[in-house]
Design an enzyme around this catalytic site. Structure first.
Site, PDB file in Angstrom:
ATOM      1  N   ASP A  85       0.776  -1.332   0.033  1.00  7.19           N
ATOM      2  CA  ASP A  85      -0.128  -0.006  -0.013  1.00  7.19           C
ATOM      3  C   ASP A  85       0.931   1.362   0.001  1.00  7.19           C
ATOM      4  OD1 ASP A  85       1.119  -0.242   2.582  1.00  7.19           O
ATOM      5  OD2 ASP A  85      -1.119  -0.126   3.469  1.00  7.19           O
ATOM      6  N   SER A  86       2.127   1.227  -0.071  1.00  3.81           N
ATOM      7  CA  SER A  86       3.210   2.143  -0.088  1.00  3.81           C
ATOM      8  C   SER A  86       2.855   2.750  -1.633  1.00  3.81           C
ATOM      9  CB  SER A  86       4.668   1.698  -0.125  1.00  3.81           C
ATOM     10  OG  SER A  86       4.921   0.533  -0.761  1.00  3.81           O
ATOM     11  N   ASP A 125      -1.112  -5.871  -0.180  1.00  2.00           N
ATOM     12  CA  ASP A 125      -1.614  -5.346   1.224  1.00  2.00           C
ATOM     13  C   ASP A 125      -3.091  -5.199   0.884  1.00  2.00           C
ATOM     14  OD1 ASP A 125       0.448  -4.940   2.926  1.00  2.00           O
ATOM     15  OD2 ASP A 125       1.294  -3.412   2.063  1.00  2.00           O
ATOM     16  N   LYS A 159      -1.501  -9.258   2.583  1.00  2.00           N
ATOM     17  CA  LYS A 159      -0.688  -8.909   3.912  1.00  2.00           C
ATOM     18  C   LYS A 159      -1.617  -7.687   4.774  1.00  2.00           C
ATOM     19  CE  LYS A 159       3.119  -6.024   3.937  1.00  2.00           C
ATOM     20  NZ  LYS A 159       2.798  -4.878   4.635  1.00  2.00           N
ATOM     21  N   GLU A 203      -1.684  -5.371   8.500  1.00  2.00           N
ATOM     22  CA  GLU A 203      -0.866  -4.928   9.736  1.00  2.00           C
ATOM     23  C   GLU A 203      -1.553  -5.220  10.945  1.00  2.00           C
ATOM     24  OE1 GLU A 203      -0.151  -0.828   8.920  1.00  2.00           O
ATOM     25  OE2 GLU A 203       0.576  -1.153   6.972  1.00  2.00           O
ATOM     26  N   GLU A 247       8.836  -4.166  10.833  1.00  2.00           N
ATOM     27  CA  GLU A 247       9.129  -2.910  10.190  1.00  2.00           C
ATOM     28  C   GLU A 247       9.949  -2.048  11.460  1.00  2.00           C
ATOM     29  OE1 GLU A 247       6.624  -1.079   7.521  1.00  2.00           O
ATOM     30  OE2 GLU A 247       7.925   0.968   7.467  1.00  2.00           O
TER      31      GLU A 247
END
Ligand code: KIV
Length: 271
Positions: free
Chosen positions: A51-52, A90, A120, A122, A189
């Site tokens: 999602d970057s 993401d 993925k 978070e 991270e």
């Protein structure tokens, strides 16, 4: 160099075998067809459609605005180019935090509409039920702990996480929890290297670091950062392999010069 270089397709089983064999896993973000062709051809193990993309492709300040439809667009472009790498996507902010059913729906859309191989998300214990629900549908899930950019407004800064004992303890507990409930891998991270080492040693699934030191099972970077396309972002953990910003700018300036000076196209470059 890699025991698995002839593998037709990287799977979660191969990633686990890499950890067992002590072979480090290579992972980068990629968001489009042309770049995905190159990184797959180079032999990269895992492509993260991160999602970057919200930052480096769309120009947003954070990862929060990117939508599920936009993630699916990026992921399906990547999947079309990839023959060997494992492609993980993401789940964007807001698509899995509210309830497990919604999380499963979002994960199914990604798998069905993009053809990716896993998702993925978070967080640790807070999103445990969502992870379980997605796993029950047979979708591989990768966790992400430490600095989790979707929570940037809670953290307030992008500085190193889990330096204090309480947060470090929770990170270790969450790492074990994610492995226990069935995540095939976990991204850590921007945390102290010693903590990442301890976390990686405490679970059987691969732990991939970004700013988490060398004693994990693999490394991931944002491709725009390692190729030097972005230039303001300069954290200590980033190694730049190219200065593409300068290379591309130079090439464009040469082109502008050639057009203005009527040196392009020449006689051979016309019909
Ligand atoms: O979206 C992303 O690029 C990521 C990496 C930083 C791991 O999640």
């Amino acid at each position: 160099m890699s025991k698995y270089k002839d593998a037709k397709r990287i799977t979660t089983h191969i990633l686990k075998a890499m950890k067992d064999d002590g072979e480090k896993i290579s992972m980068l973000t990629t968001y489009d067809y042309s770049m995905a062709r190159i990184v797959d051809d180079a032999g990269l193990d895992v492509i993260l459609v991160g999602d970057s993309a919200s930052n480096v492709m769309a120009g947003h300040e954070t990862t929060l605005p990117i939508t599920l439809d936009q993630m699916i667009y990026h992921a399906s472009s990547v999947v079309k180019a990839v023959k060997r790498a494992f492609v993980v996507v993401d789940l964007p902010f807001g698509s899995y935090q509210s309830d497990p059913k919604g999380a499963l729906k979002a994960a199914i859309r990604i798998m069905k509409e993009s053809g990716a191989h896993g998702v993925k998300l978070e967080g640790g214990s807070e999103v445990k039920e969502s992870i379980k629900r997605i796993l029950m549908a047979g979708i591989p899930v990768m966790g992400h702990l430490g600095l989790t950019p979707q929570s940037i407004y809670k953290f307030g800064t992008y500085t190193v996480r889990a330096k204090e004992e309480e947060e470090a303890k929770k990170l270790l507990e969450d790492t074990k929890l994610l492995a226990k409930i069935g995540c095939f891998g976990i991204v850590l991270e921007k945390i102290p290297a010693s903590l990442a080492k301890q976390a990686a040693a405490s679970v059987e699934v691969p732990v991939i670091g970004i700013g988490a030191g060398p004693d994990v099972d693999g490394q991931v970077l944002v491709i725009h950062d390692m190729l030097g396309i972005t230039k303001e972002f300069q954290p200590r953990f980033l190694r730049r392999y190219l200065d593409l910003y300068a290379e591309i700018k130079g090439a464009v300036q040469s082109y502008i010069h050639d057009v203005k000076a009527m040196e392009f196209p020449n006689e051979k470059e016309q019909y």
